[in-house]
Scaffold this motif. Structure first.
Motif, PDB file in Angstrom:
ATOM      1  N   LYS A 112      -3.478   3.659  -5.611  1.00 38.50           N
ATOM      2  CA  LYS A 112      -4.154   3.129  -4.427  1.00 38.50           C
ATOM      3  C   LYS A 112      -4.269   1.625  -4.585  1.00 38.50           C
ATOM      4  O   LYS A 112      -4.725   1.125  -5.621  1.00 38.50           O
ATOM      5  N   ASP A 136       0.831  -1.204   0.000  1.00 39.13           N
ATOM      6  CA  ASP A 136       0.000   0.000   0.000  1.00 39.13           C
ATOM      7  C   ASP A 136       0.869   1.259   0.000  1.00 39.13           C
ATOM      8  O   ASP A 136       0.611   2.197  -0.757  1.00 39.13           O
ATOM      9  N   ARG A 137       1.905   1.271   0.830  1.00 38.45           N
ATOM     10  CA  ARG A 137       2.806   2.433   0.857  1.00 38.45           C
ATOM     11  C   ARG A 137       3.521   2.609  -0.478  1.00 38.45           C
ATOM     12  O   ARG A 137       3.703   3.728  -0.952  1.00 38.45           O
ATOM     13  N   ARG A 166       0.984   4.082  -2.958  1.00 37.54           N
ATOM     14  CA  ARG A 166       0.736   5.500  -2.671  1.00 37.54           C
ATOM     15  C   ARG A 166       1.935   6.384  -3.022  1.00 37.54           C
ATOM     16  O   ARG A 166       1.766   7.533  -3.415  1.00 37.54           O
TER      17      ARG A 166
END
Length: 97
Positions: free
Chosen positions: A89, A80-81, A84
């Motif tokens: 997303k 997820d990081r 982002r």
């Protein structure tokens, strides 16, 4: 004599299930696609790996693990990081099988 899978004419999914390899193959395939998508976005935006690691709050070594399509031992939080950090997303959903 060793036993061989009996799914001649069956699906690849059936064959992998008989071998007991379905989950491992699916996990690696998903990771390969995610790694490719993240790396593609990084390159399209001309983000260096060092800059991306900094955006993620991690080391370049950890980023290399994320981008390694064969390394399936990466947490969802890390993926997820990574997503982002390149303006994407990560979306995960459960579907009926």
């Amino acid at each position: 004599m060793s036993e061989t899978p009996s799914s001649i004419g069956g699906t690849l999914e059936d064959f992998l299930e008989e071998l007991g390899e379905r989950d491992a193959v699916y996990g690696e395939a998903i990771k390969r696609v995610l790694a490719w998508q993240i790396e593609d976005a990084r390159q399209k935006q001309s983000i260096t790996k060092s800059d991306m690691a900094a955006r993620m709050g991690t080391s370049r070594t950890q980023l290399e693990r994320v981008l390694d399509p064969c390394n399936v031992a990466v947490s969802l939080d890390t993926l997820d990081r990574a997503a982002r950090s390149v303006g994407k997303k990560l979306v995960i959903e459960l579907v009926d099988v």
